[in-house]
Motif scaffolding. Structure first.
Motif, short mmCIF file in Angstrom:
data_model
loop_
_atom_site.label_atom_id
_atom_site.label_comp_id
_atom_site.label_asym_id
_atom_site.label_seq_id
_atom_site.Cartn_x
_atom_site.Cartn_y
_atom_site.Cartn_z
N ASN A 1 7.29 14.47 -39.50
CA ASN A 1 7.79 15.00 -38.23
C ASN A 1 7.91 16.52 -38.25
O ASN A 1 8.16 17.13 -37.22
CB ASN A 1 9.17 14.42 -37.94
CG ASN A 1 9.07 12.92 -37.86
OD1 ASN A 1 8.18 12.41 -37.20
ND2 ASN A 1 9.92 12.22 -38.56
N GLY B 1 9.47 14.55 -27.59
CA GLY B 1 10.58 15.48 -27.74
C GLY B 1 10.90 16.05 -26.38
O GLY B 1 10.00 16.38 -25.61
N PHE C 1 14.15 14.52 -30.23
CA PHE C 1 12.95 13.72 -30.48
C PHE C 1 13.30 12.24 -30.61
O PHE C 1 14.27 11.88 -31.26
CB PHE C 1 12.27 14.17 -31.77
CG PHE C 1 11.25 15.24 -31.54
CD1 PHE C 1 9.96 14.90 -31.17
CD2 PHE C 1 11.59 16.58 -31.66
CE1 PHE C 1 9.01 15.90 -30.95
CE2 PHE C 1 10.65 17.57 -31.44
CZ PHE C 1 9.35 17.23 -31.08
N SER D 1 7.36 19.23 -34.91
CA SER D 1 8.31 20.13 -34.27
C SER D 1 8.03 21.61 -34.57
O SER D 1 8.84 22.46 -34.26
CB SER D 1 9.73 19.77 -34.71
OG SER D 1 9.77 19.71 -36.12
#
Length: 1499
Positions: free
Chosen positions: A1018, A1092, A1082, A1022
């Motif tokens: 992840n 998100g 998210f 982001s």
């Protein structure tokens, strides 16, 4: 069929003219009377023995040309089950395989002691692994490579932050390969295109190949084709079958009753059967009456007529005089007595039967019970109860063998009345005094004996036979069979009932015949024993069934010197079965060389009610053999007689069963409805008027009238006379020469789509598919089950142990094709079970009703199964065609107004104005609120974190939290490369570290992103500049194992926040305006999309203020939170709300509940908590794990009366069943039924509804599911069929407005209309955050306008369907309350047959189908509905689930399931909120990564 004499003579002339043994030609026998056409083909050959087999092979050859490749089911090796097998049975009847049951238990290394790290490696979300522990049994210990797998998956795809990887979810027992692809999908991707192109599925996938095969098989047109029509959904959903103009109809004239020859009057016939026994006992005392055989087939003893008489008299005397006290005898004449004797002891039975007749008590012969679980045992109890039986006669040996309790008493059998057992062996009988003689009255209408009969449904009833009927029947049989004194008769049948009793026990005594009784056990050991007895005793008559003919043929090579020349009658008791023809012919073919004459074969037709209906008289040597009819199967299915001239393959050859019994009158009536006489070319039920028949079902007067007192009526409905007829339950017609033909039985009749099929015909077709290598000949059950408004045919057979999977599947698919071609009917289900597992009747046949019951209960445990719903379910409604929207949204709105319906919108109360400038300032940004609290109330405790023992392991006051945040902010500001506005990942277990890191980011001007450990994939999602985490997790991230999987050099900076130096940042960042992004939220949706959303500072303040008002949160309050803190409302409550409102939050990480189930409830009681928040997973865990422990909790002082509000946080339709169960379960602990409620949020707005403390209780409505599928809401009463309960999703939060909108036209809808929920609120998210640069694609999700009505307001689209309903309740302002009902996610709905289905509804039905189904999930693939069900029971239950799942979905949702996948517990992935990840499951299924126990491809 009755015809004038001239035509009869003409017909018999034609028949005589043919030489039956040489010519293989077909003759028509037609009657040319006006208005009557009889197409009856007389078949006159004996050389062509296996016409049915040839027909089947021809039909299969036709299918072979079509090259239909059927997808073979997928079965895990351990699911192959072999069953224990009984003793050896005769050839082609049983098997003797060892018990090879395979069990597969996975074991693994023990769990590591550090529970949190362990849980994180498992990818286990709070709740998700929590829910596994109980709902799915034991979870498997962690594998050492779990971390490697987590990182392996990190490398290859976008993974969800809060979804456990498939292999690890919920303590799963499924191992995925390390390169398993679990694909997410960006919001921009079209789901439909992905589904159609099979994107991401390897070409070589077995699943994809099999589904393609399945689709190919479904391209065949169904029979019959659907007619073109449209039916509104208000009408019944099922298609009304249209009459086929080509359906054959009867054209003959009305039948005239057929009369049997007169019953002759013989001067020396006795006045009663007992008188005949008395006569032979006195005059022919040494003449043999009965010879019994031992297990090897050798004579055991011979009972003479003298002994039979003397012992029967002794027993009669004992029964009447020796069973009670002198003044009070237990038995008196007319009482009913059960006769319980084994099949191997005919002598004891004969004595008992005649002893009862002499004592004038009524014998009720029944089978010997072997255990409490005997097939049909409780139904036998019903028989004994309805007959009022209180006493049972048995032999000493039999009594010893009966199952007993530990104290030695005879077991109380299931459903049986309490019985007194009496032993009838000679040594226990008393010799009567010389002056005592049994009373033998002339035969009258009093009941002589009761014979049991099982109905189609399995109910066992007693047919009462009067003394005069018993005597007359013996006389009629003597005349028809031409019995003579002193003949020898070999009886292979059950002597307790039917032909075995009538010929072998009653008529034989009447005519002083010597009966040799061959028990079933002898036949099992030596199938040729009856033939040997005929040869040794020069027997004149033999009583057999087709089974005995078949067994003798199979074994005849062992015995070459037997002769059957002495036989003058070979009575075939089941000669009425259409497929008995081939058995009779084959037997004759083999034994003609042994002296068997063709004319001695005498089939007969019988039923318990009418007794002997017809029997073929023994023929004269050299005379022409009787006629046969070759009938069209299609005609038969429509109940008419038609010659089969076109398609030889779909023909049925039937032999006659002779003429009507002497003294009887017979006619044919329609089997359904009033007893209307049939036409001459019509099949109907045979009804008989005769003195020699049963006269009632004992003790059941209502049922008796419909069977024993039938008066046939003509076409105009007028009775043809006053004499009552008895329904025989046999279906047939009258042929030329008044010969009777039987084509089936009522109880074997399967009525499918208005056509009648005979179970025996289907059995014959199945057996003709091949020489029986796969299944046992005599062990096939055919029955029908009602599914979706019609009967569906099911065939169950026992599979041979040596048959391979492929052989079995080939056999099943060929049976399907054969039955489809020959009978023009589709099979619904074909199941093979291990050898010797089907419930048996006492003489070895299959107990059909019990088999059907096991099938419906899911307790059959098949080892192979094939479902074909697509072929046989032809009454599905036409798919709905969506009409183009011709009416604009404005017209809809005006229409609603004219109809008096208001626009469907609702709003929470106003947020109100804040006058105090200080408050405005301190609440402008959350960072300012925290600083203000640290100054004004530094020692106020905001957070308390509990461990599994309920001990506070960490607390944070306002000033502690502020200082920890400052330390983290200073660390971030010191690092070069971390700039204001960059994303920082927070990688923490649930706790106060996470909260401090969040505020540290805000203090430094960074944007925090919370991520569930350990999902490093992840990070890229982001665009993180830095990772904040703990010391333990830092070590894991920098470990060699991680380095081997992921290139650490590409990672952002990792900061361990455990031991930071005490530094203060130079400044605390203050955003220039409140519209700046505060944090990114998210989450993975249930459709597998990772999204998100950007949450601004203004939205944070507005949301916290809204929650504060709704829940009345102040500094003095305490709340308990048992939620995952990573996204949505869970994150807001965990990290934001306390700082804003000042209340104290007691934090319970949901994973702690796995080791301490009582933690959450105990905390509520201990701290006297008024408000608590949890997830569905937590609630499910408590419901399943603590359901039986409420007394223990009460004893420990747990009291939940303090709880005012228990809110379940979710982004889905409220789970009413679960919340209701929870409330009901813990009501005893003081929990108010009104306390539990739900919250609702979505990606565009994290909290839309929250019940809070004010406002009316949530209301519940019931909606019609059929209307929901059409996107309409129709409210119905509770308990209405197809009703679905929906509960309000909580009160709308202050400052929030919702409106229901048509998602296509974007126009507002009226009250109680289903549409998309749009929301307007100051705390809406400001947009999606993705790394793909596709934000503009979903811009309209956040800032969209109505196409009509109020075009100024900006709305956010939630993507959820729901409706608003104005209730009678009032809210806090005094106005009527508007309730919002959420139905389901728009993205998740399944579009099938033009209708919209919500997966949760289908899954609820599936989970109810069988006790072994734990969790279930559904999705579609290329228009096929796929159902995945987790099996909580043993693997032998796996195949039981397939028909039950198919049935329930068809019944309740009118959908045909394409694929049923049975998997282990824990395979269905679930996210932290307890929501199923159906798209991840679908991708894993299509990529062959599920390791299913069984996959069934329904054809």
């Amino acid at each position: 069929m009755v015809v004038e004499n001239k035509e009869l003579q003409k017909a018999s002339y034609f028949v005589r003219k043919c030489d039956m043994l040489e010519q293989n030609r077909q003759y028509f026998w037609k009657q040319h009377s006006p208005g009557l056409i009889i197409n009856l083909l007389i078949w006159v050959t004996y050389s062509d023995l296996y016409i049915h087999t040839e027909a089947v092979q021809a039909a299969l050859a036709k299918h072979k040309e079509e090259k239909m490749a059927l997808p073979m089911p997928t079965k895990r090796r351990s699911a192959y089950v072999q069953s224990p097998v009984d003793n050896c049975t005769p050839p082609d009847s049983s098997s003797s395989s060892d018990d090879e049951a395979v069990s597969s238990e996975s074991t693994g290394p023990q769990q590591s002691p550090d529970t949190w790290i362990n849980s994180s490696l498992h990818g286990s979300s709070t709740s998700s692994s929590a829910s596994s522990t109980l709902s799915h049994g034991e979870s498997r210990p962690t594998q050492p490579s779990a971390l490697a797998e987590a990182f392996a998956q990190a490398r290859i795809g976008v993974g969800p932050p809060d979804v456990p990887s498939q292999a690890q979810a919920r303590g799963s027992r499924v191992d995925l390969p390390p390169n398993a692809v679990v694909r997410g999908m960006s919001r921009g991707q079209s789901r439909s295109s992905m589904m159609e192109t099979a994107d991401g599925v390897p070409v070589s996938s077995r699943v994809s190949t099999k589904i393609q095969q399945l689709l190919n098989t479904l391209k065949r047109p169904k029979r019959p084709p659907l007619s073109e029509y449209f039916m509104d959904d208000q009408e019944e959903i099922v298609e009304v079958p249209q009459a086929d103009p080509n359906t054959p109809k009867p054209e003959g004239r009305q039948i005239i009753p057929v009369k049997g020859e007169p019953l002759g009057v013989v001067s020396n016939w006795p006045p009663a059967l007992q008188a005949a026994l008395a006569r032979w006992g006195a005059t022919q005392g040494k003449s043999p009456a009965l010879t019994a055989l031992d297990i090897t087939g050798k004579p055991l003893y011979t009972l003479t007529f003298g002994k039979l008489w003397s012992r029967s008299v002794k027993l009669a005397y004992t029964l009447l005089n020796k069973l009670g006290t002198k003044n009070e005898q237990i038995l008196k004449p007319g009482d009913r007595v059960a006769l319980v004797y084994p099949n191997s002891d005919p002598g004891m039975f004969w004595v008992a039967f005649y002893g009862c007749l002499l004592a004038e008590v009524i014998p009720v012969p029944i089978e010997v019970p072997l255990s409490r679980k005997d097939a049909g045992s409780s139904q036998v109890g019903f028989l004994l109860g309805s007959c009022g039986v209180g006493l049972a006669l048995t032999s000493e040996i039999c009594l010893k063998g009966l199952p007993k309790t530990p104290t030695g008493e005879i077991l109380q059998f299931k459903g049986w009345p309490r019985l007194k057992w009496v032993v009838t062996d000679s040594k226990y009988l008393t010799k009567p005094s010389k002056d005592w003689q049994p009373h033998i009255p002339t035969a009258n209408t009093d009941t002589a004996y009761i014979e049991y009969k099982a109905s189609k449904e399995g109910t066992v009833m007693g047919v009462a036979v009067s003394k005069v009927a018993m005597l007359t029947h013996c006389q009629a049989l003597s005349q028809a069979c031409n019995y003579c004194e002193g003949e020898t008769l070999v009886n292979v049948l059950d002597f307790k009932k039917d032909m075995g009793l009538w010929h072998g026990v009653l008529t034989s005594v009447m005519n002083r015949i010597h009966t040799i009784s061959v028990p079933y056990a002898v036949m099992k050991a030596c199938p040729l024993s009856w033939v040997q007895r005929v040869h040794i005793h020069k027997a004149r008559v033999a009583l057999v069934k087709c089974r005995d003919l078949h067994w003798a043929m199979m074994a005849h090579r062992d015995q070459r010197d037997t002769s059957l020349a002495s036989l003058r009658m070979l009575i075939v008791a089941d000669g009425a079965n259409p497929w008995s023809v081939s058995s009779c012919d084959a037997f004759l073919n083999v034994f003609q060389a042994h002296g068997l004459k063709p004319e001695v074969i005498c089939p007969c037709a019988t039923s318990p009610e009418a007794m002997t209906v017809a029997i073929r008289r023994p023929g004269v040597p050299g005379a022409p053999l009787p006629a046969r009819a070759i009938l069209s199967m299609t005609g038969l299915s429509h109940g008419v007689i038609r010659v089969n001239t076109e398609d030889k393959n779909s023909a049925l050859t039937v032999q006659d069963v002779g003429h009507v019994m002497p003294g009887a009158l017979m006619c044919i009536v329609k089997p359904d409805g009033p007893p209307m006489l049939c036409k001459t070319d019509e099949i109907g039920e045979i009804v008989v008027n005769s003195r020699a028949g049963g006269n009632m079902y004992y003790g059941l007067h209502g049922v008796t009238k419909n069977t024993f007192e039938v008066i046939p009526v003509n076409a105009s409905g007028t009775p043809i006379g006053e004499i009552p007829f008895v329904r025989s339950g046999l279906l047939g017609f009258v042929g030329p020469g008044s010969l009777i033909f039987v084509v089936g039985k009522n109880e074997g009749l399967l009525l499918v789509s208005g056509r009648r099929h005979n179970a025996d015909d289907l059995v014959a077709t199945a057996l003709a598919v091949e020489p029986v290598k796969t299944v046992y000949r005599g062990r096939i059950a055919v029955f029908s089950v009602t599914v979706f408004y019609d009967e569906r045919i099911v065939i169950v057979a026992e599979q041979r142990p040596d048959a391979s999977e492929e052989d079995s599947f080939q056999w099943m698919s060929r049976v399907l094709q054969a039955i489809d071609s020959i009978h023009q009917v589709g099979l619904y289900c074909l199941a093979l079970v291990p050898a010797n597992t089907l419930p048996k009747t006492p003489l070895g046949g299959i107990h059909i009703s019990d088999t059907k019951q096991l099938f419906l209960e899911g307790a059959l445990h098949p080892c192979n199964i094939l479902m074909c719903p697509h072929t046989c379910v032809t009454n599905m409604p036409k798919p709905r065609q969506k009409q183009p929207v011709g009416v604009g949204p404005a017209s809809i709105m005006v229409g609603n107004l004219v109809a008096g319906k208001r626009i469907a919108q609702a709003a929470g109360r106003d947020l109100g104005l804040i006058e105090d400038q200080d408050l405005v300032r301190k609440h402008q940004f959350l960072t300012e609120a925290l600083q203000w609290r640290a100054q004004t109330d530094p020692d106020h405790t905001l957070y308390v974190l509990l461990n599994a023992k309920g001990v506070a392991v960490c607390t944070a006051t306002c000033v502690q939290l502020h200082k920890r945040a400052e330390k983290i902010a200073a660390a971030l500001m010191e690092r070069s490369g971390i700039n204001i506005g960059e994303n920082v990942v927070l990688l923490y277990p649930p706790g106060i570290d996470l909260i401090a890191a969040f505020y540290g980011c805000l203090y430094a001007g960074c944007i925090p992103v919370t991520v569930r450990p350990p999902h490093p994939q992840n990070l890229s999602v982001s665009k993180a500049a830095c990772i904040l985490t703990t010391q333990v997790l830092t070590k894991i991230l920098r470990s060699k194992e991680a380095a081997a999987t992921v290139n650490i050099k590409t990672w952002p900076i990792i900061i361990d926040t455990d031991d930071l130096p005490r530094k203060r940042p130079p400044t605390i960042y203050k955003p220039p305006n409140a519209e700046m992004i505060a944090y990114l939220d998210f989450s993975v949706s249930t459709t597998g999309m990772l999204t998100g959303v950007k949450i601004s500072h203004a939205a944070v303040s507005a949301l916290c203020r809204s929650i504060k008002l709704q829940c009345e949160l102040y500094s003095s309050r305490q709340i308990t939170i048992c939620l995952d803190p990573y996204c949505g409302l869970g994150f807001v409550l965990w990290c934001l709300a306390s700082v804003y409102s000042g209340h104290q939050s007691i934090l319970i990480p949901p994973m702690e509940l796995e080791s301490s189930l009582t933690l959450w409830l105990g905390t509520l009681s201990q701290y006297r908590i008024r408000d608590t928040f949890c997830s569905y997973s937590v609630m499910e865990l408590c419901t399943k794990g603590l359901g039986g422990q409420t007394d223990m909790l009460k004893a420990r002082g747990v009291n939940l009366s303090c709880v005012r509000s228990c809110v379940v946080v979710a982004e889905e339709r409220p789970r009413l069943a679960l919340t209701h169960s929870f409330s009901k379960l813990f009501k005893d602990l003081g929990l108010s039924m009104r306390a539990v409620s739900t919250a609702f949020g979505s990606r565009v707005n994290l909290a839309i509804c929250l019940q809070g403390t004010t406002g009316p209780d949530p209301s519940t409505v019931y909606v019609d599911m059929k209307s929901l599928r059409h996107d309409r809401v129709r409210l119905v009463e509770r308990g209405a069929p197809q009703s679905l309960p929906l509960v309000e999703s909580g009160t709308i939060l202050p400052g929030v407005r919702v409106i229901i909108v048509n998602p296509e036209t974007r126009g507002p809808l009226g009250d109680s209309h289903l549409g998309e929920i749009w929301v307007n609120s100051p705390h809406n998210a400001t947009g999606y955050y993705t790394i793909y640069g596709e934000e503009n694609l979903q811009a309209d999700h956040f800032n969209t306008k109505l196409s009509f009505g109020d075009p100024q307001t900006l709305w956010a689209r939630t993507g959820y369907l729901g409706f608003v309903k104005r209730t009678e309740l009032t809210d806090s302002s005094g106005d009527r309350h508007d309730a919002l009902f959420v139905v389901g996610s728009l993205d998740e709905t399944l579009e099938l047959r033009g209708l919209r289905y919500h997966p949760i509804d289908i899954e609820t039905s599936v989970s109810r189908a069988h006790r072994s189904i734990g969790e279930s999930a559904v999705f579609t693939w290329t228009n096929l509905l796929v159902v995945v069900a987790e099996l909580c029971g043993s693997e032998q239950d796996a195949l039981d689930l397939v028909p039950l799942v198919t049935n329930v979905v068809l019944e309740e949702h009118h959908l045909i399931v394409g694929v049923v996948v049975i998997v282990d517990p824990g395979v269905i992935p679930i996210n932290s909120r307890g929501e199923k990840q159906r798209m991840h499951l679908r991708d894993s299924f299509l990529a062959d990564q599920l390791d299913p126990i069984y996959v069934a491809y329904n054809m």
